[in-house]
Structure formats: C-alpha cells, structure tokens
Design a protein around this motif. Structure first.
Motif, PDB file in Angstrom:
ATOM      1  N   UNK A 292      -1.173  19.047  -5.427  1.00 51.46           N
ATOM      2  CA  UNK A 292      -2.415  18.598  -6.062  1.00 51.46           C
ATOM      3  C   UNK A 292      -2.354  17.118  -6.434  1.00 51.46           C
ATOM      4  N   UNK A 293      -1.176  16.699  -6.882  1.00 53.84           N
ATOM      5  CA  UNK A 293      -1.019  15.306  -7.307  1.00 53.84           C
ATOM      6  C   UNK A 293      -1.193  14.350  -6.149  1.00 53.84           C
ATOM      7  N   UNK A 294      -0.488  14.614  -5.040  1.00 51.12           N
ATOM      8  CA  UNK A 294      -0.564  13.671  -3.921  1.00 51.12           C
ATOM      9  C   UNK A 294      -1.985  13.634  -3.370  1.00 51.12           C
ATOM     10  N   UNK A 295      -2.631  14.780  -3.320  1.00 52.57           N
ATOM     11  CA  UNK A 295      -4.000  14.800  -2.806  1.00 52.57           C
ATOM     12  C   UNK A 295      -4.899  13.899  -3.647  1.00 52.57           C
ATOM     13  N   UNK A 296      -4.787  14.049  -4.962  1.00 45.96           N
ATOM     14  CA  UNK A 296      -5.683  13.283  -5.829  1.00 45.96           C
ATOM     15  C   UNK A 296      -5.368  11.784  -5.784  1.00 45.96           C
TER      16      UNK A 296
ATOM     17  N   UNK B 128       0.841  -1.195   0.000  1.00 47.65           N
ATOM     18  CA  UNK B 128       0.000   0.000   0.000  1.00 47.65           C
ATOM     19  C   UNK B 128       0.880   1.249   0.000  1.00 47.65           C
ATOM     20  N   UNK B 129       1.854   1.256   0.917  1.00 47.56           N
ATOM     21  CA  UNK B 129       2.759   2.412   0.995  1.00 47.56           C
ATOM     22  C   UNK B 129       3.525   2.551  -0.319  1.00 47.56           C
ATOM     23  N   UNK B 130       4.030   1.422  -0.821  1.00 45.25           N
ATOM     24  CA  UNK B 130       4.795   1.447  -2.063  1.00 45.25           C
ATOM     25  C   UNK B 130       3.982   1.994  -3.222  1.00 45.25           C
ATOM     26  N   UNK B 131       2.740   1.527  -3.348  1.00 46.59           N
ATOM     27  CA  UNK B 131       1.881   1.971  -4.445  1.00 46.59           C
ATOM     28  C   UNK B 131       1.613   3.469  -4.328  1.00 46.59           C
ATOM     29  N   UNK B 132       1.303   3.910  -3.104  1.00 45.46           N
ATOM     30  CA  UNK B 132       0.994   5.331  -2.915  1.00 45.46           C
ATOM     31  C   UNK B 132       2.201   6.182  -3.306  1.00 45.46           C
ATOM     32  N   UNK B 133       3.382   5.782  -2.821  1.00 48.00           N
ATOM     33  CA  UNK B 133       4.587   6.567  -3.126  1.00 48.00           C
ATOM     34  C   UNK B 133       4.828   6.604  -4.637  1.00 48.00           C
ATOM     35  N   UNK B 134       4.702   5.429  -5.270  1.00 47.61           N
ATOM     36  CA  UNK B 134       4.961   5.363  -6.707  1.00 47.61           C
ATOM     37  C   UNK B 134       4.000   6.269  -7.479  1.00 47.61           C
ATOM     38  N   UNK B 135       2.706   6.156  -7.147  1.00 47.60           N
ATOM     39  CA  UNK B 135       1.729   6.932  -7.917  1.00 47.60           C
ATOM     40  C   UNK B 135       1.862   8.426  -7.646  1.00 47.60           C
ATOM     41  N   UNK B 136       2.190   8.787  -6.410  1.00 46.31           N
ATOM     42  CA  UNK B 136       2.376  10.213  -6.136  1.00 46.31           C
ATOM     43  C   UNK B 136       3.514  10.756  -6.999  1.00 46.31           C
ATOM     44  N   UNK B 137       4.610   9.999  -7.066  1.00 45.25           N
ATOM     45  CA  UNK B 137       5.743  10.438  -7.892  1.00 45.25           C
ATOM     46  C   UNK B 137       5.337  10.528  -9.354  1.00 45.25           C
ATOM     47  N   UNK B 138       4.678   9.472  -9.846  1.00 47.89           N
ATOM     48  CA  UNK B 138       4.319   9.435 -11.262  1.00 47.89           C
ATOM     49  C   UNK B 138       3.394  10.596 -11.612  1.00 47.89           C
TER      50      UNK B 138
END
Lengths: 481, 479
Positions: free
Chosen positions: A303-307, A275-285
């Motif tokens: 804005x990205x991390x929020x969404x 879960x943490x890994x996915x969140x970090x990856x998607x926030x970066x992407x």
C-alpha cells in the motif's frame, strides 16, 4: 492573417481529439450503450466538418505565427479541447451541471484526475473510457500529438511544443521536431499497450485494462471504479500500476536513449538519479511508518509504495484512504505534493530537476560561505548547464507557489478548511488529484461552489502548461504592441 | 642527419645550436636580413636570407636530401603551408611546425592514437605536418612531467621512456645502509639500477662491490612509478603531493589541470577516499572573471578561486599556505617567479614556475623555486625529442658534467655485438643502463645476462672524459 492560422491549427487539433472519440464509440457499441452514442458522434462529426470547412478554402495560406501567437494557440487549444471533451460527459447525464462536466474534462486533460463524481460505477463505460482517454491525450500533450501526426507545422511546431512540454530545459532527442514528437508518442503508446496487456493478464477485463492503461501513462488518476484501484483488491494489479506510474514519471527521452543503447546518457541524467532516489527513500519511509497499521512489512510495502508512486508521479490513484493512515505517513505523503515527477514526463508538479538545480545552488552558496573567493558552476547531467537556469527555476518556483497561495485563498473562500484548501491547491496546480481532509482520496470535488471549480480549472490548466503559457496573458507586456 | 630550419628567431637559433653541437648538418632560412646577420654570427652552418615558403629556396639549401624540416617562423600560416608544400614534393621528410594559434593546433600524437587507421599510415599526416608544436601545450606538458616526478629538481628523463634517473640520499636506518650493491637485489624486488654514487663529494660509477652508506647520494635509474618505493628504501618518506594550487587559469593552466586533476570517484569510493584523507585537493586561482567561470565549468572536481594570488590575507583565508605544491603558470612569467618564491616563503611545500627562458630559470632556482619550467626551452626540447625519434644521439650530463649519459646504436662490426653484458663489463669506466631492442619502441633495464646485438640501442653512463672512446667501442665506428 493570424486568425486563419489560428483557426486552421485549432480545427486540426479538434479533429484529432474528435477522431479519438472513435474508441468510446466502439466501447458504447460493444456494451450496448446506444443512448450516449450521439453525444460522441455529433461533436466528432462537427469537428470533421469544421476541419474541412476551414482548411479546404485556405489551403494555399501558409502557417504564420510569432512567439506571442504560439502561446495564444497553445492556451486556446487546451481550453477548446477541454470544452469539447466536456460535451459527451455532460450529455451522458452523470453530471449535475455543465460546470461539473467541464471540471471533469479539464481535470482529465490536465492529468489531474480529481473527479466530481461520487459514484463512478454508474457512469456509462464508454464515458469512463473517454475520461481516461483525456488523461492520455493530455499526458503527452495534444499539440505534441498534432505535430507528430501532421508535420505541416514545421519549424513553428517546436515553439508550440515548447509551450506545452514540461521542465526547465526543452530539447529535441532527434534532429527534427516532428520525428521527436513521433518517437515520444510511439514510446508512450507502446508503454500503454504493454500495461494494458499486463492488466488484462492480471485479471481486469479489456476495457478496464485499456482505461487504466490510458490513465496510468498519462499520470492522470481517473478510474472506472469509485474505489479506484482499491476496488480490484489484487496484488498483481497494484504492482503493475505502481511500476507503470513510476515509469510514466520518468523523462520519456530516456526511453529513446534506452532504445538507442545510449546508456551513458541515462547514467548521467541527474534528474533520473534523484527521481529514483526520492522514490526509494519515500517508499521506505512510508512503509516503515505503515508497518504498525497493516501488521506486516509486505502489506505495508504494497500500500505504501503504491501511494508514494501515485503521488510523486502525480497520478492520484488510490488503493487505500491515506486519511486513515498515521500522521507521520501523512507527513511523508504531504511532502510528495511538493516534488512532482521528472521533466519531459507526463507528470505534473514542480518537477524533480528544478529541486535538484535549486539544491545545487544552495550547495554552491554554502561553499561560497566557506570560500568567499570561490567560483562555482552548476552541472546537470554531467554537463555544464545553461548559465541562467537557476534564475529560470527560481522564478518558476516563486510563480508556482504564488499560484498555490492564491488557489488556497480561493478554496478558503469556498468554505474549505485550511488543510483541505492548501493541499487542494497543491493538488490542482501540481495536477496530482487528491488532497487531504475534505478533498481526500475517498472524497470528491463535487460539493465545491461553482467559482472554486472554475478557478481550479484555471489552476489545473496553468499547472499543466507550466504556468507561463497560461499566465502570460495576465502580463501587461504580452498585450503591448 | 640533415635538418632545414625555417625561421631564425630565438627558437630557430637555439635549435640550430643544439643540433650543430650534436654534429648534424643544419641549414637556417629567414627572410629578415638583420635576423639572419645575427644568426650567422652565432651559428656554424648554412644560413640563407630568403623566403622559407618557396620550394626553390628550400631546394637550394638541400631539402631534397634533408631528413627533417622545422618551421619556427613567427607566422603560423607560413609554418603550416611550408610543411604542406614540402610534403607534396618530399613526403618522406619529417616535418615539424610550430603553431601559436590554438585554433590551428592539432595534438598530433593523440590524434594519431585515436585514428590509428588513417593517421600517419597509408594516408598523409594532417596538413602534411608530422608534429605540431604549440608552446603552451609543451610548457604544460613539461610542468605536468615535473609534478609527476614529484616536483623534485634533478630528474633526468628520457624520451619515449618511462624511466628516469633521479637522485636519492640514503638516510640513517635505511635498509640500504651498509649494503653492497651486489646484495641489493635481496632487499627489494623493485626494478632499479644504481647509476652513480656520490660519496664525500666524489662521484663514481659503482660496481658490485660498492658499499652504500648512510649519507651517500645515489643516482638511480628507475621507472617513474617507483620513485616513492625507492624513496622508502632510502629511508626518507616522500611527502605525497595531495594539495596543489595552480595559479593561472589560462590555456597553460587549463591543460595542466586537465592532466593533473584526478577524476572524481563516485559513491563509496569518494566516501572511502574522504575518510582516509588521501583525496586530491586541487585549487585553481586566477583574477580573471571569464577564465575562472570557464574553469569552474570545466573542472567540477577542483576548487576555483577568483582572487589575487599575491594577497596574503586571501592565501591564509583559503589555507593555500599549507599546500604541498604551487604551480605558477600565468602568462606573466616574471610574476610567476616572484609569486612562486613568495608562496614558498609563506610555507607552501614545493613550487613550480613557468619562466620565459633557461636563463631566467637559473634565477628562479636561486630564488628557491624547486622546478622552473622555461617556456622557450620547452619548445626547443620538444622539437629535439621529435627529431631524436629520427636518430639524433642524445647526451645528458649529470653531476656537474663529470658523468655523461649517452645513447648509441650497435652496428654489426661493433666489438660487443652478440655478447652478454657480463662479458664486456669494465667496472668503474662505464655502465650500461637500458637497452632498446631493434624493432621495439620501449627501453628495458638491463642485467648481466642481457645480450647485445646489432641494431639495438644502448643507453650507458660513462665518465665524461672517456665517453668518446666508449662510444666508438660500442658502436663499432671510429668516429
């Protein structure tokens, strides 16, 4: 006498939902919205009268139910709670029709957060508060709350909770199910209060802070403003809500382990790590894909991390309309519709752990190609998992996407374009909130035909109760004597 | 030392033989007349036909004065209750019971470590048994020991000690080539001691002036961990055992795997070890469905294969033929031997095989198996080592019996009491290897300045012919 057990349990549940009307009543009194008071007080009074009327004469009759009946009870409880929740919404006059109010109520209890309202700001504050409370009740589960408050359900309580909680493996963190339910609700309430205080400090007024606290922890997505969280345009509020959406997407048992200093249990939790890994990856992407749009990395990150967190936790708050974002960003966000939060959290969707299990099975099958004689097992949380867990997960995911496909079709029948219909279906079954295109963050669901709204209600309930509890009634084997 | 053995089966008799050889007083009890008759033909000790779990019988053979009781009947229950019974009356006797049912088994040594406050302290040992011996556990331990010694034969290990005597051949170009022993310290700081030197077929005890040449074989006393370093010194690189195939996922296999499989490193460590190709490759092979599944769940780091290990096509498919080591530990001991020999013939580097007895072990060696581990002897060895903890002197013979490694305790009237080793040395007749100071439980390697006092245990190597004389010289008695 199952009918008496059914009446007793549902009446108690309704009384508990009725009791929570106290909060919107207080808000209504505080804000001088006396016109909406009867629409809260009357159902509340009725539920109280009913619980007394049903329970007093049948005091001696013991609760008695089999597995088949627990499913029926849980399904009925959710439907009846949604009906009851829709009453004050309908009578406050903000909704065009009763179906709209019902859709809003179901969307609330299932923590979806899709609204039919085009302008939330004109809705009385007490009703807005009630919309957010439905998220909060539905997030951790109405049945779980009942078991936590009233230990009278006893052993059957675990069966009921199992029909309501999320994830492929349902366990207890303490020896007794009532204690487990209590612990989970205390953690849940605690986190809500912390967020409320944080939001208050960050500049919201108390009622808004509490409303958003309820909506965040339940991973719902209703806001008291039409422009959602974007209306506040505050970095602090964005960050606070991002953090708490993230926290609400974690298995609540882990907080129990944290309180008990059982760090190993958390470290070993495969789902948490992914879960943490996915969140970090998607926030970066997402952030990288947004840098051009916003001009600076920090703004893009905000804005990205929020969404990203809003979508993976299936909350559905918005600080910006992602329909205006570049296609690559939309692609990343689209992927998040498929994932969902952690099992045992308040979020919806397929859940990270199911994808983890499927991924491990894929890995094993690949290894099997290399080593035809190999014997492989699946380990979760550093322990050997249940042997049939892969089948369980595969069946769930198939059923999930069958429901998504049917829901997409219903959307198309209602004249939605395919893109909207498909993302709408993912959003409904996964309890996310917004979809794409016509159902995007700045749009609402009010324009849909009645039959689409009704089907969406069913899809949301089925998604919240992890399919089986709702769908079991459509299986012939359920009705076989 | 007086020892009572209950049960005169293979283990009981074997044990009695060894103990009698080492001049202990032994009494053997069994309730089967035929077995007792057979045993009495072989053993020079008290032999009695009666029920071993009766206090009367035990008292008749002198349990009251005994130092140890060993229960090795075919019944686990009899073994355990006999120990408990004796424990109730004679708490000071060392009690050893063999247990075959794994459900009864408690690993006494590790349990003692874990619950050090309660175990073996003020309270009584578990069930009144000081040591439980499980054949599978002992065999697995012996196999693990063999792997840790590099799966080379001829490694002599000592109980309660990390030190071993291993044989090394000095290769051309080694730093040790043409070095006198007294200069060896300047070449390396690895702690080791040369015990004997084999030159052109002659074995001799070395002195400081002994010159080492390429082609010599050295018996070296050293810590297990230093084996590879000394191999380095001798100029031969030990091939590191990285790829291990374990055949048999039964209980023995499981215990072996538990001890040999290195825990997986996570994250960066895994990447690094992957890059350097030094990570362990552990494969477990069995034909049984349930056993392989259980192994797959238990050992995520290992690769579990369900197949017949004698199927060449399968072995080639999985690349087993290139492995460094094969361990055959199924319950079919004959199969183990054949399989190990077969795997070596296909190209597996080294092989360890579980065999039923020492006699079969010799056959296995002839078949080319590097280390045969005899199951029955593993049990006897283990019991012996527990008894030795009490004070039985240990004798090892090396290089076909020309030399003996013996251990003795220094008494106060010994001629060497209080002297430094330098003063008592007599090059060529004996060599003191290790010393265990009284009150300390571990051995140390000695040097010329080490002083010997009464109460110390000394391990020394001598020519077999002189060993008695040397021993009495040291221990001070005239035995």
């Amino acid at each position: 006498m199952f009918i008496i057990t059914l009446l007793k349990i549902t009446s108690i549940l309704l009384a508990i939902v009725g009791a929570t009307f106290a909060i919107p009543i207080a808000v209504a009194v505080y804000c001088g919205e006396f016109a909406v008071l009867p629409s809260f007080i009357i159902p509340m009074a009725v539920s109280f009268v009913m619980v007394i009327a049903v329970n007093l004469p049948t005091k001696k009759i013991k609760y008695n139910m089999n597995t088949r009946q627990t499913f029926l009870i849980v399904a009925l409880v959710w439907i009846i709670a949604s009906l009851m929740g829709s009453i004050p919404m309908y009578y406050c006059g903000a909704f065009d029709s009763y179906i709209d109010a019902l859709f809003e109520s179901v969307s609330g209890f299932t923590t979806t957060g899709s609204t039919v309202l085009s302008n939330v700001d004109v809705v009385p504050r007490s009703v807005n508060m009630w919309r957010c409370i439905t998220h909060w009740l539905g997030g951790m589960g109405i049945v779980t709350l009942t078991v936590a408050l009233l230990p009278l359900l006893g052993v059957g309580g675990f069966q009921l909770i199992k029909a309501e909680t999320t994830g492929p493996e349902k366990g207890k963190v303490t020896a007794r199910i009532t204690t487990t339910a209590k612990v989970l609700w205390i953690i849940y309430t605690g986190l809500t209060l912390i967020e409320t205080v944080a939001l208050k400090i960050a500049g919201m007024d108390f009622i808004d802070a509490l409303s958003h606290g309820f909506a965040t922890l339940g991973t719902g997505g209703f806001s008291t403003r039409s422009a959602s969280i974007g209306a506040y345009n505050s970095v602090a509020i964005d960050v606070i809500i991002t953090v708490f959406m993230f926290l609400a997407g974690i298995n609540f048992s882990l907080y129990f382990y944290l309180i008990n200093r059982d760090i190993k249990e958390i470290k070993d939790n495969s789902e948490f790590k992914f879960y943490v890994g996915i969140v970090v990856f998607f926030i970066l992407a997402v952030t990288i894909s947004l840098v051009k749009t916003y001009g600076s990395f920090a703004t893009a990150l905000r804005y990205g991390s929020f969404q990203v967190v809003s979508l993976i936790s299936t909350t559905g708050f918005a600080t910006a309309d992602f329909m205006d974002w570049p296609a690559t960003t939309q692609f990343w966000l689209f992927l998040l519709f498929f994932i969902g939060g952690s099992s045992g959290s308040t979020s919806g969707g397929v859940k990270v752990v199911r994808w983890v299990i499927l991924g491990k099975q894929v890995n094993n099958e690949t290894k099997k190609m290399l080593h035809p004689h190999g014997v492989f097992s699946i380990r979760l949380n550093n322990k050997v998992g249940r042997k049939d867990i892969v089948f369980n997960v595969a069946a769930f995911i198939s059923l999930y996407f069958i429901l998504v496909v049917i829901t997409t079709f219903v959307g198309c029948l209602g004249n939605l374009d395919l893109h909207s219909a498909f993302t709408g279906a993912l959003s409904m079954v996964g309890n996310v909130g917004p979809g794409f295109n016509l159902l995007g963050p700045s749009a609402n669901y009010g324009f849909l035909p009645v039959f689409v709204k009704l089907w969406y209600c069913f899809a949301m309930l089925a998604g919240r109760l992890e399919l089986y509890t709702m769908i079991i009634f459509f299986m012939p084997s359920y009705w076989k004597k | 030392m007086r020892i009572v053995i209950v049960g005169a089966g293979f283990t009981g008799v074997q044990l009695a033989k060894l103990l009698i050889n080492e001049k202990n007083q032994v009494a053997v009890i069994d309730n089967d007349e035929n077995i007792i008759r057979h045993a009495s033909n072989q053993l020079d000790c008290i032999v009695m036909c009666a029920d071993g779990n009766s206090l009367d019988t035990l008292e008749e053979v002198g349990i009251a004065k005994a130092d140890a009781l060993v229960c090795v009947t075919s019944s686990d229950e009899i073994n355990m209750i006999t120990c408990s019974l004796v424990d109730a009356v004679y708490p000071d006797i060392l009690k050893i019971a063999r247990v075959r049912n794994y459900a009864y088994y408690v690993n006494t040594a590790s349990a003692e470590k874990k619950h050090s406050n309660n175990f073996g302290g003020k309270r009584r040992p578990l069930y009144g048994i000081n040591y439980m011996i499980h054949p599978d556990v002992e065999a697995a331990d012996a196999i693990v020991q063999a792997v840790e010694n590099g799966a080379v034969g001829n490694v002599l290990s000592f109980d309660n000690s990390e030190y071993v005597i291993a044989r090394f051949t000095v290769e051309e170009g080694s730093v040790l080539d043409e070095t006198a022993l007294k200069d060896i310290r300047s070449k390396t700081d690895v702690k080791f001691l040369v015990c004997y030197v084999e030159q052109n077929g002659d074995t001799s005890l070395p002195s400081g002036g002994t010159l080492i040449n390429a082609g010599n074989t050295l018996g070296v006393l050293l810590s297990k961990d230093d084996i590879s370093k000394v191999l380095d010194l001798c100029g031969s690189k030990q091939k590191e055992i990285r790829k291990i195939a374990l055949i048999g996922a039964g209980r023995i296999g499981t215990i072996i795997a538990e001890k040999l499989i290195q825990p997986q490193k996570n994250g960066l460590g895994r990447l690094l070890s992957f890059a350097s190709k030094r990570s362990q490759d552990f494969v477990i092979i069995d034909t049984d469905d349930e056993l392989t599944k259980a192994a797959a769940e238990k050992f995520p780091e290992a690769r579990i294969l369900r197949a017949d290990a004698s199927d060449e096509a399968f072995l080639r498919e999985e690349g087993i033929v290139d492995f460094d080591l094969a361990i055959c530990a199924t319950h079919n001991h004959e199969m183990n031997m054949v399989l190990a020999a077969y795997l070596e013939s296909l190209g597996v580097g080294q092989s360890i095989s579980l065999v039923s007895s020492a006699a079969f072990g010799e056959i296995a060696t002839k078949l080319g198996i590097d280390v045969p581990v005899p199951l029955r002897d593993a049990v006897v060895d283990s019991i012996m080592s527990h008894l030795r903890g009490k004070s039985v002197k240990e004798i090892h013979t090396v290089t076909n019996g020309e030399l003996e490694v013996v251990e003795c305790e220094i008494t106060s009237n010994s001629k060497v009491n209080g002297k430094a080793l330098r003063e008592i040395s007599n090059p060529g007749t004996f060599l003191v290897l290790m010393i265990k100071k009284s009150g300390i439980d571990t051995y140390q390697i000695v040097d010329g300045n080490t002083k010997i006092y009464a109460g110390d245990h000394v391990v020394l190597i001598t020519e077999a012919a002189n060993s008695k004389k040397i021993l009495s010289h040291f221990s001070g008695s005239n035995e």
